[in-house]
Structure formats: structure tokens, C-alpha cells
Write a protein that holds these residues in place. Structure first.
Motif, PDB file in Angstrom:
ATOM      1  N   ALA A 144       0.865  -1.107  -0.048  1.00 52.52           N
ATOM      2  CA  ALA A 144       0.136  -0.004  -0.068  1.00 52.52           C
ATOM      3  C   ALA A 144       0.748   1.089   0.075  1.00 52.52           C
ATOM      4  CB  ALA A 144      -0.930  -0.025   1.013  1.00 52.52           C
ATOM      5  N   VAL A 145       2.125   1.262   0.390  1.00 54.18           N
ATOM      6  CA  VAL A 145       2.776   2.205   0.370  1.00 54.18           C
ATOM      7  C   VAL A 145       3.122   2.825  -1.136  1.00 54.18           C
ATOM      8  CG1 VAL A 145       5.238   2.901   0.769  1.00 54.18           C
ATOM      9  CG2 VAL A 145       4.408   1.674   2.515  1.00 54.18           C
ATOM     10  N   ALA A 146       3.359   1.976  -1.974  1.00 54.20           N
ATOM     11  CA  ALA A 146       3.295   2.400  -3.350  1.00 54.20           C
ATOM     12  C   ALA A 146       2.410   3.259  -3.912  1.00 54.20           C
ATOM     13  CB  ALA A 146       3.433   0.987  -4.448  1.00 54.20           C
ATOM     14  N   PRO A 147       0.869   3.276  -3.940  1.00 56.84           N
ATOM     15  CA  PRO A 147       0.082   4.021  -4.355  1.00 56.84           C
ATOM     16  C   PRO A 147       0.025   5.264  -3.478  1.00 56.84           C
ATOM     17  CG  PRO A 147      -1.041   1.927  -3.516  1.00 56.84           C
ATOM     18  CD  PRO A 147       0.421   1.688  -3.670  1.00 56.84           C
ATOM     19  N   LEU A 148      -0.025   5.053  -2.262  1.00 54.37           N
ATOM     20  CA  LEU A 148      -0.060   6.342  -1.419  1.00 54.37           C
ATOM     21  C   LEU A 148       1.074   7.109  -1.684  1.00 54.37           C
ATOM     22  CD1 LEU A 148      -1.099   4.572   2.122  1.00 54.37           C
ATOM     23  CD2 LEU A 148      -2.508   5.882   0.457  1.00 54.37           C
ATOM     24  N   ALA A 149       2.359   6.670  -1.838  1.00 57.47           N
ATOM     25  CA  ALA A 149       3.437   7.358  -1.934  1.00 57.47           C
ATOM     26  C   ALA A 149       3.327   8.170  -3.360  1.00 57.47           C
ATOM     27  CB  ALA A 149       4.713   6.633  -1.915  1.00 57.47           C
ATOM     28  N   ALA A 150       2.835   7.350  -4.330  1.00 57.77           N
ATOM     29  CA  ALA A 150       2.814   7.905  -5.918  1.00 57.77           C
ATOM     30  C   ALA A 150       1.575   9.175  -5.888  1.00 57.77           C
ATOM     31  CB  ALA A 150       2.504   6.634  -6.598  1.00 57.77           C
ATOM     32  N   HIS A 151       0.490   8.805  -5.036  1.00 56.05           N
ATOM     33  CA  HIS A 151      -0.379   9.760  -5.242  1.00 56.05           C
ATOM     34  C   HIS A 151       0.202  11.168  -4.633  1.00 56.05           C
ATOM     35  CE1 HIS A 151      -3.947  11.983  -3.957  1.00 56.05           C
ATOM     36  NE2 HIS A 151      -4.703  11.316  -4.826  1.00 56.05           N
ATOM     37  N   ALA A 152       0.755  10.989  -3.473  1.00 55.76           N
ATOM     38  CA  ALA A 152       1.415  12.090  -2.724  1.00 55.76           C
ATOM     39  C   ALA A 152       2.546  12.844  -3.669  1.00 55.76           C
ATOM     40  CB  ALA A 152       2.259  11.720  -1.592  1.00 55.76           C
ATOM     41  N   ALA A 156       5.220  11.369   0.995  1.00 54.89           N
ATOM     42  CA  ALA A 156       5.845  10.201   0.613  1.00 54.89           C
ATOM     43  C   ALA A 156       6.847   9.695   1.325  1.00 54.89           C
ATOM     44  CB  ALA A 156       6.345  10.362  -0.906  1.00 54.89           C
ATOM     45  N   GLY A 157       7.920  10.380   1.744  1.00 57.61           N
ATOM     46  CA  GLY A 157       8.812  10.037   2.843  1.00 57.61           C
ATOM     47  C   GLY A 157       8.239   9.568   4.131  1.00 57.61           C
ATOM     48  N   ARG A 158       7.175  10.224   4.610  1.00 61.54           N
ATOM     49  CA  ARG A 158       6.306  10.065   5.847  1.00 61.54           C
ATOM     50  C   ARG A 158       5.774   8.770   5.685  1.00 61.54           C
ATOM     51  NH1 ARG A 158       5.945  15.474   6.381  1.00 61.54           N
ATOM     52  NH2 ARG A 158       4.139  15.683   5.138  1.00 61.54           N
ATOM     53  N   ILE A 159       5.024   8.364   4.684  1.00 60.08           N
ATOM     54  CA  ILE A 159       4.502   7.010   4.513  1.00 60.08           C
ATOM     55  C   ILE A 159       5.458   6.094   4.357  1.00 60.08           C
ATOM     56  CG2 ILE A 159       3.072   5.753   2.687  1.00 60.08           C
ATOM     57  CD1 ILE A 159       1.930   8.544   1.772  1.00 60.08           C
ATOM     58  N   ALA A 160       6.647   5.951   3.586  1.00 59.10           N
ATOM     59  CA  ALA A 160       7.454   5.032   3.606  1.00 59.10           C
ATOM     60  C   ALA A 160       7.908   4.872   5.030  1.00 59.10           C
ATOM     61  CB  ALA A 160       8.929   5.584   2.626  1.00 59.10           C
ATOM     62  N   GLY A 161       8.288   5.872   5.687  1.00 61.92           N
ATOM     63  CA  GLY A 161       8.823   5.594   7.202  1.00 61.92           C
ATOM     64  C   GLY A 161       7.728   4.967   8.152  1.00 61.92           C
ATOM     65  N   ALA A 162       6.469   5.192   7.693  1.00 67.03           N
ATOM     66  CA  ALA A 162       5.155   4.728   8.547  1.00 67.03           C
ATOM     67  C   ALA A 162       5.352   3.249   8.004  1.00 67.03           C
ATOM     68  CB  ALA A 162       3.815   5.478   8.197  1.00 67.03           C
ATOM     69  N   GLY A 163       5.627   2.684   6.668  1.00 65.88           N
ATOM     70  CA  GLY A 163       5.369   1.385   6.321  1.00 65.88           C
ATOM     71  C   GLY A 163       6.713   0.603   7.118  1.00 65.88           C
ATOM     72  N   LEU A 164       7.674   1.224   7.097  1.00 59.52           N
ATOM     73  CA  LEU A 164       8.903   0.520   7.860  1.00 59.52           C
ATOM     74  C   LEU A 164       8.426   0.386   9.256  1.00 59.52           C
ATOM     75  CD1 LEU A 164      12.215   2.372   6.807  1.00 59.52           C
ATOM     76  CD2 LEU A 164      11.322   0.322   6.040  1.00 59.52           C
ATOM     77  N   ALA A 196       9.504   2.183  -6.580  1.00 62.40           N
ATOM     78  CA  ALA A 196       8.594   2.076  -7.681  1.00 62.40           C
ATOM     79  C   ALA A 196       7.718   3.317  -7.778  1.00 62.40           C
ATOM     80  CB  ALA A 196       7.606   0.925  -7.238  1.00 62.40           C
ATOM     81  N   ALA A 197       7.313   3.888  -6.523  1.00 61.14           N
ATOM     82  CA  ALA A 197       6.362   5.144  -6.575  1.00 61.14           C
ATOM     83  C   ALA A 197       7.370   6.134  -7.169  1.00 61.14           C
ATOM     84  CB  ALA A 197       5.905   5.619  -5.056  1.00 61.14           C
ATOM     85  N   LEU A 198       8.570   6.169  -6.981  1.00 65.19           N
ATOM     86  CA  LEU A 198       9.428   7.248  -7.515  1.00 65.19           C
ATOM     87  C   LEU A 198       9.983   7.043  -8.900  1.00 65.19           C
ATOM     88  CD1 LEU A 198      11.776   7.712  -4.425  1.00 65.19           C
ATOM     89  CD2 LEU A 198      10.372   9.400  -5.273  1.00 65.19           C
ATOM     90  N   SER A 199       9.371   5.939  -9.524  1.00 64.02           N
ATOM     91  CA  SER A 199       9.698   5.504 -10.920  1.00 64.02           C
ATOM     92  C   SER A 199      11.453   5.276 -11.197  1.00 64.02           C
ATOM     93  CB  SER A 199       9.387   6.412 -11.947  1.00 64.02           C
ATOM     94  OG  SER A 199       7.801   6.644 -12.053  1.00 64.02           O
ATOM     95  N   ARG A 200      11.763   4.452 -10.011  1.00 66.91           N
ATOM     96  CA  ARG A 200      13.324   3.965  -9.979  1.00 66.91           C
ATOM     97  C   ARG A 200      13.251   2.498  -9.956  1.00 66.91           C
ATOM     98  NH1 ARG A 200      16.075   8.862  -8.493  1.00 66.91           N
ATOM     99  NH2 ARG A 200      17.912   7.865  -9.002  1.00 66.91           N
ATOM    100  N   PRO A 201      12.930   1.803 -10.642  1.00 66.99           N
ATOM    101  CA  PRO A 201      12.995   0.450 -10.662  1.00 66.99           C
ATOM    102  C   PRO A 201      14.264  -0.316 -10.919  1.00 66.99           C
ATOM    103  CG  PRO A 201      11.640   0.875 -12.689  1.00 66.99           C
ATOM    104  CD  PRO A 201      12.002   2.145 -11.741  1.00 66.99           C
ATOM    105  N   ARG A 224      11.064  -1.047  -1.685  1.00 68.21           N
ATOM    106  CA  ARG A 224      10.859  -1.278  -3.066  1.00 68.21           C
ATOM    107  C   ARG A 224       9.797  -0.606  -3.487  1.00 68.21           C
ATOM    108  NH1 ARG A 224       9.353  -7.309  -4.449  1.00 68.21           N
ATOM    109  NH2 ARG A 224       7.410  -6.569  -3.391  1.00 68.21           N
ATOM    110  N   SER A 225       8.645  -0.574  -2.695  1.00 74.39           N
ATOM    111  CA  SER A 225       7.307   0.082  -3.092  1.00 74.39           C
ATOM    112  C   SER A 225       7.929   1.610  -3.180  1.00 74.39           C
ATOM    113  CB  SER A 225       6.227  -0.142  -2.011  1.00 74.39           C
ATOM    114  OG  SER A 225       6.022  -1.485  -1.975  1.00 74.39           O
ATOM    115  N   LEU A 226       8.440   2.316  -2.426  1.00 71.93           N
ATOM    116  CA  LEU A 226       8.801   3.702  -2.369  1.00 71.93           C
ATOM    117  C   LEU A 226       9.531   3.952  -3.720  1.00 71.93           C
ATOM    118  CD1 LEU A 226       9.134   6.310  -1.446  1.00 71.93           C
ATOM    119  CD2 LEU A 226      11.208   5.869  -0.113  1.00 71.93           C
TER     120      LEU A 226
END
Length: 418
Positions: free
Chosen positions: A30-38, A47-55, A114-119, A110-112
Motif C-alpha cells: 500500500a506504500v506504493a499507491p499512497l506515496a505515488a499519489h503524494a 511520500a517519505g513519511r508514508i515510507a517511514g510509517a511502512g517500515l 517504484a512510486a519514484l519510478s526508479r525500478p 521497493r514500493s517507495l
């Protein structure tokens, strides 16, 4: 090379680990769509806060998963497993358990990315760690370079160590890469309750959907074991084969998640809808080609796994040929359901897809497969026709759901979320 019991223990233990891990990583995805939307809304720090919460959530989810893995031998004994096999599985799972926090944390980063388009960063880390995994297994299974010869347990420790190397590789990239370091992911570890709830609200149905999908294949495999060794061997062979081709639509589904969410965040509802269907078209094209290969070269494909000329493999090869033909027919549906589910995640639409998948996989697929295999007597072929039916039903239901979420629905979605 270690014998039948270690091989069976590692195979079953790995399958159980994978099933549980996939479900939990589904929640964290869920981090991926939430961070991408942000990011689409121009809120990079969010987006960074969402990834931190995911950790943080990854660390919390790791606790019950580790507890389950470390008590797996006792649970298997209660189910009536052979004590020697249950003991070996327990030893293997306890070694694997050391890597669980890293496995889940890797999913978040990985989700973060992906949201940053850095696969490509993720791909580079995985390729490097693939070599490291092979080396660690060789060292710890057979005792090379001064390491102890731990046998099957050494493979578990090698996998756990490799998970930490994968997490460290992505963490280093997030910390050092220009444009990524500025997200201040570690500050998000002091996560707000609102962010954690948002991840869980979106992620729990996503994890459940992945559990519904992997669960029906796991249950089918268990039923296949009732039909004998030849049927089970053929099932595992063909399942491994189609699992390789499935990686492409799975990746396209992840790309669709990010593109749809990003465009919605930027206020471009029509572009978001188009992105989902472009991904769907690409997936249908690739899986059509995959179906053609499976249909045209079944003998060559089976020959990669077993010696076709060996009379001892005659029954396995005969069943595998029939299963590959069915797999060729459901390739397109398999790709459609993965990509449609990914695009729907971009809309933050996860609860309804989970319910639709349950109806398709279990209502049509598993029930239909059981009916064909046992009461109607079609055996292994019947179980696979059930899988085909389940994939087709799920693909059509999810694609119709995606079509319904057109630009008007997307505009209502954005208005509801401000």
C-alpha cells in the motif's frame, strides 16, 4: 544432494514461508499507491513519511510471522505430519525466521522506489544479491571457505542473510541517491496514527487478495498430492513454468499501480484511466505470445525439468503435457487479473477487488476444480481446468471493475478525497 527428507522439508517450508510473506508484503505494498499519489500532488515529504510509517508497520508485522515460523514444527505435528519431516521443517523455518524483518522492510523500500519510478535500482540490488545468495548457500550448506557445513539449515541461514543484504542495498540507495535522500524516510518512523491507519485501510484488503490468490494454488497443490507422485510432480513442474511468464504481467500491474495513483494525484483522471488500460493491453500482448510458446513447445519445456526419455518419468511427462495445454489457454486471463488488480490499487480500490477475487478463485476456481477432479473423475486435469476457470472469472470481474472506474468515477474519487 542432501537426500529426500531435507529436500521435502526445504520445499514445503519455503512454500509456507513464501505464502505468509507474500500476504504481509501485500499489506505493505500500500506504500506504493499512497506515496505515488503524494508525489503526483507535489507532496514529496509526505511520500517519505508514508515510507517511514511502512517500515514501522513492517517491524510490527514481523513479530507474529516470526512466532509462527518458529513454532511451525509443533503445528505440523498437530496436523499429523511425520515427526522426522516436521522436525526438519521446524529447523529450516527457524533459520529463515531471522530474515523476516529484512524481507518485509525490503518490500516497503521497493514500493517507495517504484512510486519514484526508479525500478532499475531495485533490479540492480536484486541481481547483485542473487549472486550473493548462491555463494552463501554453497558456503553454509557444504561448509566452504571455512564456514560450518550446516546442510539444509545452512540454506535457511543463507536466505536470511541475503534478505538483510537486500534491505541494506536499498537503504543505501535511498540514503544516497539525489532526489531520494531528500524524502527523509527515517523521520517518518515517528509515524502518525493517521498514516498507519491509511496504510492498513488500503493494505489489508491487498494482502488478503494476494492470500486468496496464492491460497488457491497452495490448496490445489495439496489436493494434487492425493492423486499421486506423478500428478504432483507434473503440477509443480508446470506451475514453476507459468510462474516465470507471470512475472511480466505482475511487474506491469505494479507499474499500473504507480502510474494510476500518480496521475490521480496530479488531477488527471482520464490519463490515469488510460494508463491502466495501456498496461492491460501490454500484458495481453505478452501473455498471448507466452501462450503460443507453451502450446507449441510442450516437450522442450518439460525436458528442461525432467528426462523425457526415462521410462520412470513417463506418467509425470504425460500429465505435464496436458497441464501445459491448459496453462497455455489461461495465460491471457492470468495476465489480465494481475494487471487489473494493480491498476485498481492505484485507485485505492482494494476491498471490492478482494471480494471479487474470492468469488472468482474460490467460488468458481477451487470449487469447480474439486468437482471436476474428484466427483467427476478428471483428476489432475480437472484441478487445472478449475484454476483456468477461476483465473478467467477473476480476470473478467476485475477488468469490468476497472472499466467502471472511468474518468467520471475517478473525478468523484478525487472530490471525495479533497
Amino acid at each position: 544432494r542432501l537426500g529426500a527428507v531435507p529436500l521435502a522439508a526445504a520445499g514445503l517450508g519455503g512454500m509456507l514461508y513464501f505464502t505468509g510473506g507474500v500476504v504481509l508484503q501485500g499489506v505493505l505494498f500500500a506504500v506504493a499507491p499512497l506515496a505515488a499519489h503524494a508525489l503526483g500532488s507535489g507532496e514529496r515529504r509526505e511520500a517519505g513519511r508514508i515510507a517511514g510509517a511502512g517500515l514501522v508497520l513492517a517491524a510490527v508485522l514481523a513479530v507474529p510471522f516470526v512466532a509462527l515460523l518458529t513454532t511451525s514444527d509443533r503445528l505440523l505435528l498437530e496436523l499429523g505430519y511425520d515427526p522426522a519431516l516436521a522436525t526438519e521443517i521446524g529447523r529450516y523455518m527457524r533459520a529463515l525466521a531471522w530474515g523476516v524483518p529484512a524481507f518485509l522492510g525490503f518490500g516497503v523500500l521497493r514500493s517507495l522506489l517504484a512510486a519514484l519510478s526508479r525500478p532499475r535500482i531495485v533490479m540492480a540490488v536484486l541481481l547483485a544479491c542473487l549472486l550473493g545468495n548462491a555463494l552463501l548457500n554453497w558456503m553454509l550448506i557444504f561448509g566452504r571457505f571455512g564456514a560450518p557445513a550446516l546442510g539444509m539449515v545452512g540454506s535457511g541461514y543463507a536466505s536470511a542473510l541475503n534478505q538483510w543484504l537486500m534491505l541494506a542495498g536499498l537503504a543505501l540507495c535511498v540514503r544516497m541517491l539525489p532526489g531520494v535522500a531528500g524524502l527523509h524516510v527515517l523521520r517518518g518512523i515517528a509515524a502518525t496514527r493517521r498514516t498507519l491507519v491509511a496504510i492498513l485501510r488500503l493494505g489489508l484488503p491487498m494482502g488478503a487478495l494476494r492470500g486468496v490468490e496464492t491460497g488457491v494454488f497452495l490448496a490445489t497443490g495439496m489436493l494434487m498430492g492425493l492423486l499421486g507422485a506423478a500428478a504432483l510432480g507434473a503440477h509443480q513442474l508446470v506451475l514453476n513454468c507459468v510462474g516465470i511468464s507471470f512475472m511480466v504481467p505482475l511487474a506491469l500491474g505494479q507499474a499500473a499501480t504507480v502510474r494510476v495513483a500518480y496521475e490521480l494525484g496530479a488531477g488527471r483522471a482520464a490519463t490515469a484511466h488510460r494508463a491502466g488500460f495501456v498496461a492491460l493491453a501490454l500484458g495481453i500482448a505478452f501473455m498471448s505470445a507466452s501462450a503460443l510458446v507453451l502450446w507449441s513447445f510442450p516437450g522442450s519445456i518439460i525436458g528442461v525439468y525432467v528426462d523425457i526419455a526415462d521410462p520412470a518419468n513417463h506418467d509425470t511427462v504425460a500429465v505435464a503435457r496436458r497441464l501445459i495445454a491448459i496453462a497455455a489457454l489461461f495465460q491471457v486471463f492470468d495476465g489480465m487479473q494481475a494487471i487489473a488488480a494493480g491498476a485498481l490499487r492505484g485507485y485505492r480500490d482494494t476491498l471490492v477487488p478482494m471480494l471479487l477475487a474470492f468469488v472468482g478463485y474460490w467460488g468458481a476456481g477451487f470449487a469447480g476444480g474439486w468437482l471436476l477432479a474428484f466427483p467427476l473423475g478428471y483428476g489432475a486435469v480437472g484441478l487445472w481446468w478449475g484454476l483456468a476457470l477461476g483465473l478467467a472469472a477473476t480476470a473478467l470481474l476485475l477488468t469490468l471493475r476497472l472499466y467502471w472506474l472511468g474518468p467520471p468515477a475517478a473525478r468523484r474519487y478525487q472530490a471525495a478525497r479533497g
